[in-house]
Write a protein that holds these residues in place. Sequence first.
Motif, PDB file in Angstrom:
ATOM      1  N   SER A 127     -38.393  37.325  -0.644  1.00 51.80           N
ATOM      2  CA  SER A 127     -39.191  36.520   0.269  1.00 51.80           C
ATOM      3  C   SER A 127     -40.456  36.063  -0.442  1.00 51.80           C
ATOM      4  CB  SER A 127     -39.554  37.295   1.544  1.00 51.80           C
ATOM      5  OG  SER A 127     -40.498  38.302   1.251  1.00 51.80           O
ATOM      6  N   TYR A 128     -41.093  35.042   0.103  1.00 54.06           N
ATOM      7  CA  TYR A 128     -42.288  34.455  -0.508  1.00 54.06           C
ATOM      8  C   TYR A 128     -43.471  35.427  -0.451  1.00 54.06           C
ATOM      9  CZ  TYR A 128     -46.217  31.252  -1.214  1.00 54.06           C
ATOM     10  OH  TYR A 128     -47.359  30.654  -1.685  1.00 54.06           O
ATOM     11  N   LEU A 129     -43.692  36.027   0.698  1.00 54.99           N
ATOM     12  CA  LEU A 129     -44.830  36.922   0.841  1.00 54.99           C
ATOM     13  C   LEU A 129     -44.654  38.203   0.034  1.00 54.99           C
ATOM     14  CD1 LEU A 129     -45.605  36.574   4.658  1.00 54.99           C
ATOM     15  CD2 LEU A 129     -46.804  35.531   2.751  1.00 54.99           C
ATOM     16  N   PHE A 130     -43.423  38.678  -0.081  1.00 55.29           N
ATOM     17  CA  PHE A 130     -43.208  39.912  -0.836  1.00 55.29           C
ATOM     18  C   PHE A 130     -43.350  39.671  -2.331  1.00 55.29           C
ATOM     19  CE2 PHE A 130     -40.553  43.110  -2.919  1.00 55.29           C
ATOM     20  CZ  PHE A 130     -41.091  44.274  -2.370  1.00 55.29           C
ATOM     21  N   ASN A 131     -42.893  38.530  -2.819  1.00 54.47           N
ATOM     22  CA  ASN A 131     -42.978  38.250  -4.254  1.00 54.47           C
ATOM     23  C   ASN A 131     -44.413  37.994  -4.701  1.00 54.47           C
ATOM     24  OD1 ASN A 131     -40.202  38.492  -4.437  1.00 54.47           O
ATOM     25  ND2 ASN A 131     -39.841  36.302  -4.202  1.00 54.47           N
ATOM     26  N   HIS A 135     -46.084  41.878   0.472  1.00 55.02           N
ATOM     27  CA  HIS A 135     -46.177  42.046   1.923  1.00 55.02           C
ATOM     28  C   HIS A 135     -44.772  41.902   2.491  1.00 55.02           C
ATOM     29  CE1 HIS A 135     -48.271  42.335   5.692  1.00 55.02           C
ATOM     30  NE2 HIS A 135     -47.767  41.185   6.121  1.00 55.02           N
ATOM     31  N   SER A 136     -44.251  42.971   3.072  1.00 52.12           N
ATOM     32  CA  SER A 136     -42.853  43.025   3.501  1.00 52.12           C
ATOM     33  C   SER A 136     -42.643  42.218   4.779  1.00 52.12           C
ATOM     34  CB  SER A 136     -42.412  44.477   3.705  1.00 52.12           C
ATOM     35  OG  SER A 136     -42.503  45.204   2.507  1.00 52.12           O
ATOM     36  N   VAL A 137     -42.532  40.915   4.612  1.00 47.96           N
ATOM     37  CA  VAL A 137     -42.233  40.007   5.718  1.00 47.96           C
ATOM     38  C   VAL A 137     -41.242  38.984   5.198  1.00 47.96           C
ATOM     39  CG1 VAL A 137     -43.140  38.243   7.292  1.00 47.96           C
ATOM     40  CG2 VAL A 137     -44.452  40.328   6.846  1.00 47.96           C
ATOM     41  N   ASP A 143     -42.314  31.616   8.389  1.00 51.35           N
ATOM     42  CA  ASP A 143     -42.276  30.224   8.853  1.00 51.35           C
ATOM     43  C   ASP A 143     -42.721  30.107  10.310  1.00 51.35           C
ATOM     44  OD1 ASP A 143     -41.372  29.546   6.355  1.00 51.35           O
ATOM     45  OD2 ASP A 143     -39.244  29.560   6.923  1.00 51.35           O
ATOM     46  N   LYS A 144     -42.466  31.133  11.107  1.00 44.50           N
ATOM     47  CA  LYS A 144     -42.856  31.068  12.514  1.00 44.50           C
ATOM     48  C   LYS A 144     -44.377  31.144  12.663  1.00 44.50           C
ATOM     49  CE  LYS A 144     -38.585  33.175  14.257  1.00 44.50           C
ATOM     50  NZ  LYS A 144     -38.008  34.340  14.968  1.00 44.50           N
ATOM     51  N   ASP A 145     -45.014  32.045  11.931  1.00 41.07           N
ATOM     52  CA  ASP A 145     -46.457  32.265  12.070  1.00 41.07           C
ATOM     53  C   ASP A 145     -47.211  31.854  10.809  1.00 41.07           C
ATOM     54  OD1 ASP A 145     -45.856  33.315  14.527  1.00 41.07           O
ATOM     55  OD2 ASP A 145     -45.849  35.387  13.833  1.00 41.07           O
ATOM     56  N   THR A 151     -51.837  32.792   7.045  1.00 43.52           N
ATOM     57  CA  THR A 151     -52.559  31.726   6.366  1.00 43.52           C
ATOM     58  C   THR A 151     -53.178  32.258   5.077  1.00 43.52           C
ATOM     59  OG1 THR A 151     -54.524  32.227   7.664  1.00 43.52           O
ATOM     60  CG2 THR A 151     -53.058  30.505   8.496  1.00 43.52           C
ATOM     61  N   LEU A 152     -53.542  31.347   4.197  1.00 40.81           N
ATOM     62  CA  LEU A 152     -54.176  31.694   2.933  1.00 40.81           C
ATOM     63  C   LEU A 152     -55.646  31.307   2.984  1.00 40.81           C
ATOM     64  CD1 LEU A 152     -51.418  30.493   0.418  1.00 40.81           C
ATOM     65  CD2 LEU A 152     -51.700  32.742   1.467  1.00 40.81           C
ATOM     66  N   ILE A 153     -56.464  32.048   2.276  1.00 37.21           N
ATOM     67  CA  ILE A 153     -57.908  31.828   2.259  1.00 37.21           C
ATOM     68  C   ILE A 153     -58.392  31.912   0.821  1.00 37.21           C
ATOM     69  CG2 ILE A 153     -58.379  34.269   2.676  1.00 37.21           C
ATOM     70  CD1 ILE A 153     -60.853  33.430   4.243  1.00 37.21           C
ATOM     71  N   THR A 154     -59.356  31.048   0.486  1.00 35.76           N
ATOM     72  CA  THR A 154     -59.886  31.053  -0.872  1.00 35.76           C
ATOM     73  C   THR A 154     -60.842  32.236  -1.055  1.00 35.76           C
ATOM     74  OG1 THR A 154     -61.735  29.609  -0.278  1.00 35.76           O
ATOM     75  CG2 THR A 154     -59.686  28.556  -0.999  1.00 35.76           C
ATOM     76  N   ARG A 155     -61.123  32.548  -2.291  1.00 33.48           N
ATOM     77  CA  ARG A 155     -62.018  33.672  -2.596  1.00 33.48           C
ATOM     78  C   ARG A 155     -63.443  33.395  -2.109  1.00 33.48           C
ATOM     79  NH1 ARG A 155     -61.318  37.361  -7.469  1.00 33.48           N
ATOM     80  NH2 ARG A 155     -63.197  38.633  -7.558  1.00 33.48           N
TER      81      ARG A 155
END
Length: 289
Positions: A127-131, A135-137, A143-145, A151-155
């Motif tokens: 998965s994208y988040l795990f790689n 994060h095991s999703v 895609d739903k949330d 969401t992603l946030i900058t430093r």
Amino acid sequence: MSEETNSSTSKLTIAQRSRIERNQAKAKKLKEAKLCLHPCKDVKISDNRNQTDNPFDTDPSQTSVIKVQGTKYIDSGGGFLLEQAVLPGQGTKDNTDVKASPIIDDAIAIPVQYEECLDCGDQFADSYLFNNFVHSVCDKCRDKDAEERYTLITRTEAKAEYLLKDCDFDKREPPLRFISRKNPHNVRWGEMKLYLHSQVLKRAMDVWGSEEELVRQHELRDDKREMGKARKYNKQMKQLRMEVRSSIYTKKTYAVHQHEFGPETYNEEEDNYTHTCLTCPHSETYEKM
């Protein structure tokens, strides 16, 4: 005819004659290579090709087979040789068995590790988040949330919103994972570091303990910022008053002291005179001519 040939030959330059001689020698060598076969004891030729068949047919029964040092080649008739494929257990025409190379099964079975999705509970292998963020999703839940929870946030935004330092991202265990992207505002600027918003929020709770403490820290920093602004404003106003010398600002001025000396006294040993100021302890010693 010979006279015309001699006359045309005599008109050629030395460079043209040498080039003609080189071309003739090259053509002769090519002709010998095509018509003559270099004698070799390990070379055997068997010609079973039918003249009416396709010259590019690679069937060994219909083409010329050339054996050079134990290796079979098929004359395609187009100016090149093809290596003959020998099947396992198939013998050659001269009753020589070809040993098939043994097939070694050295494949390593790699076990696939499945992760369990924290949202739906399904198992997934990739998965994208795990790689990117460990994060095991699964991708379906992401895609739903994607616009709410993941969401992603900058430093820079994370440091300003959650009052974090660089050590909180890199030094505190475990270091937060991120992905690098080009800055959309200017390509020449450095790459942005994008973090997972939920992981940044969790790290902020580890640093400050609770949301109430985070809000209190924001208020303290706002108060310090307002005090700094007020201090800077007062300093600028004072400087402005000093420059314009307005009636509000009065600068203390001191009058120059004028000495009033009393009677002088004479010193016979040193042959000089001394007198002292009547309003201050200042005294002067001098000589008279």
